[in-house]
Design an enzyme around this catalytic site. Sequence first.
Site, mmCIF file in Angstrom:
data_model
loop_
_atom_site.group_PDB
_atom_site.id
_atom_site.type_symbol
_atom_site.label_atom_id
_atom_site.label_comp_id
_atom_site.label_asym_id
_atom_site.label_seq_id
_atom_site.Cartn_x
_atom_site.Cartn_y
_atom_site.Cartn_z
ATOM 1 N N LYS A 1 68.151 -71.458 -77.706
ATOM 2 C CA LYS A 1 66.816 -70.883 -77.550
ATOM 3 C C LYS A 1 66.927 -69.404 -77.846
ATOM 4 O O LYS A 1 68.002 -68.825 -77.699
ATOM 5 C CB LYS A 1 66.316 -71.077 -76.102
ATOM 6 C CG LYS A 1 64.817 -71.038 -75.973
ATOM 7 C CD LYS A 1 64.208 -72.347 -76.431
ATOM 8 C CE LYS A 1 62.712 -72.356 -76.347
ATOM 9 N NZ LYS A 1 62.196 -73.714 -76.619
HETATM 10 P P1 NAD Z 1 51.694 -71.707 -78.041
HETATM 11 O O1 NAD Z 1 52.016 -70.268 -78.008
HETATM 12 O O2 NAD Z 1 51.266 -72.331 -79.329
HETATM 13 O O3 NAD Z 1 50.573 -72.054 -76.938
HETATM 14 C C1 NAD Z 1 50.718 -71.733 -75.594
HETATM 15 C C2 NAD Z 1 49.396 -72.023 -74.893
HETATM 16 O O4 NAD Z 1 49.555 -71.795 -73.484
HETATM 17 C C3 NAD Z 1 48.245 -71.111 -75.336
HETATM 18 O O5 NAD Z 1 47.034 -71.853 -75.352
HETATM 19 C C4 NAD Z 1 48.207 -70.041 -74.219
HETATM 20 O O6 NAD Z 1 46.939 -69.400 -74.100
HETATM 21 C C5 NAD Z 1 48.516 -70.928 -73.031
HETATM 22 N N1 NAD Z 1 48.983 -70.168 -71.877
HETATM 23 C C6 NAD Z 1 49.843 -69.134 -71.840
HETATM 24 N N2 NAD Z 1 49.998 -68.685 -70.578
HETATM 25 C C7 NAD Z 1 49.234 -69.492 -69.801
HETATM 26 C C8 NAD Z 1 48.968 -69.547 -68.414
HETATM 27 N N3 NAD Z 1 49.534 -68.686 -67.574
HETATM 28 N N4 NAD Z 1 48.121 -70.503 -67.963
HETATM 29 C C9 NAD Z 1 47.549 -71.378 -68.812
HETATM 30 N N5 NAD Z 1 47.757 -71.379 -70.137
HETATM 31 C C10 NAD Z 1 48.585 -70.446 -70.621
HETATM 32 O O7 NAD Z 1 52.997 -72.450 -77.476
HETATM 33 P P2 NAD Z 1 53.406 -73.973 -77.704
HETATM 34 O O8 NAD Z 1 54.291 -74.049 -78.892
HETATM 35 O O9 NAD Z 1 52.208 -74.838 -77.608
HETATM 36 O O10 NAD Z 1 54.349 -74.218 -76.444
HETATM 37 C C11 NAD Z 1 53.840 -74.576 -75.164
HETATM 38 C C12 NAD Z 1 54.973 -75.135 -74.321
HETATM 39 O O11 NAD Z 1 55.551 -76.274 -74.972
HETATM 40 C C13 NAD Z 1 56.131 -74.183 -74.086
HETATM 41 O O12 NAD Z 1 56.685 -74.443 -72.823
HETATM 42 C C14 NAD Z 1 57.128 -74.580 -75.166
HETATM 43 O O13 NAD Z 1 58.454 -74.209 -74.870
HETATM 44 C C15 NAD Z 1 56.944 -76.083 -75.154
HETATM 45 N N6 NAD Z 1 57.377 -76.769 -76.370
HETATM 46 C C16 NAD Z 1 56.896 -76.409 -77.590
HETATM 47 C C17 NAD Z 1 57.307 -77.116 -78.714
HETATM 48 C C18 NAD Z 1 56.762 -76.812 -80.077
HETATM 49 O O14 NAD Z 1 57.092 -77.558 -81.014
HETATM 50 N N7 NAD Z 1 55.931 -75.807 -80.254
HETATM 51 C C19 NAD Z 1 58.251 -78.156 -78.590
HETATM 52 C C20 NAD Z 1 58.699 -78.505 -77.325
HETATM 53 C C21 NAD Z 1 58.259 -77.811 -76.212
#
Ligand code: NAD
Length: 427
Positions: A119
């Site tokens: 990461k």
């Molecule tokens: P992103 O940046 O695209 O979206 C994050 C979302 O969470 C946004 O809508 C943001 O406004 C919201 N957010 C942030 N802080 C918040 C809070 N305090 N309360 C409520 N909402 C909040 O990120 P993503 O890629 O969608 O990732 C989200 C989660 O999924 C993370 O934990 C990430 O590690 C995990 N993840 C992502 C992927 C991927 O392929 N992108 C894969 C596996 C896991």
Amino acid sequence: MTKASSQDASRAKSPSLESPLATALSQLRRAIDQLKLSENDWNTLSTPRRILEVAVPLRRDDGRVEMYKGYRVQYSTTRGPSKGGVRFHQDIDLDETVALAMLMTWKCALTNLPYGGAKGGVAVNPKTLSLAENERLTRRYTSEILPIIGPERDIPAPDVGTDERNMAWMMDTYSVNAGFSVPGVVTGKPIVLGGSLGRTSATGDGVAISVREALKLKGIDPKGATVAIQGFGKVGYWAALALEEMGLKVVAVSDVSGGVTGFKSVTDLQKYAKENGTLSNAPGTDGLTNTELLHLGVDVLVPAALSDAITEATASGIKAKIVVEGANAPTTPSGDAIMNDNGVIVVPDILANSGGVIVSYFEWVQDKQNYFWSAEEVKTNLSTILMRAITEVADKAKDEKLTWREAANMIGVARVAQAHRLRGLYP
Ligand code: NAD
């Protein structure tokens, strides 16, 4: 520059209570104990293998120079090159990055991908950057971690605050330095640069498959079942779309500004969020807080934002029968214990959001072979790998009377421990 030392290990082993790292380490300890592995295994598996902390200078558009902290943690390379996302968020620190790299290790092992876990990220709020500043920061960060990444070493991907545009800049920075095009150095790239069809939606698609299967196992018909999703980014949005396609009803979604309910179309909602930078005040919706969203009387709750959403303070109000963790580490150990006591089935992060790394693996394979698959092939193969992992976890949980999280961690950790044993200890 790179350091894999007992100092890092001790740093990793004394985190504050209920931090993402404390959570990850307590889950590992439990898996080690349940698997009856040795203290040697604990020492080996609880230690991140390589940590790189870098200063990332950025020249702002107005000429000011600012310094940001950047990280890349290669938690494990035992089963293959390390793999994991790059996060741009103001609150990230080394402990959290170690925790997320550890989770990637068990996730890749659980889904049987030939990877370790990694990461990285930069402690910056990307919303404060212009496009040109974001590009300069991404390129400089890439250049700082360049000695330890590569298609055979460590393959970054998008995470919170980064997307395919950042991956294109990372791929270009690495390729310019190599002197030739190296698409396999990152995944989650635009299709024209060697990205894979289906990668953008893959994590959300996998979350939706996990929701469907968990509902079926609980005897609830997915058609018409209700879902609330916290987070409306790359994971939350695509999960919402896929769930709607499966016939479920997404009744509420939220972002950092709060939640909305009463909307007719997830697609229109995303259009509004893109244009306005927030879900707040979307026309035809009623607002609710993120905590109210967690406590809605729905069948399924999907935390898909950041760590520590479901805690001692929020868990007891959860009415959903099933929680499917789209985010990484959204639940603290006390939150987990409360949900278990209340009979909530929790599909853990390393299973529920593994669709992203599964299709990242497909992208890497396609880049290595210079041979690209159809969207249908990607979808079918994603489903095959994920369904195999879901079945394995559900069966183990049932047979051995474990939670899904315990079963998933035990499968992942056992595979990495076995790989260590078979490789032996050098010298
Ligand atoms: P992103 O940046 O695209 O979206 C994050 C979302 O969470 C946004 O809508 C943001 O406004 C919201 N957010 C942030 N802080 C918040 C809070 N305090 N309360 C409520 N909402 C909040 O990120 P993503 O890629 O969608 O990732 C989200 C989660 O999924 C993370 O934990 C990430 O590690 C995990 N993840 C992502 C992927 C991927 O392929 N992108 C894969 C596996 C896991």
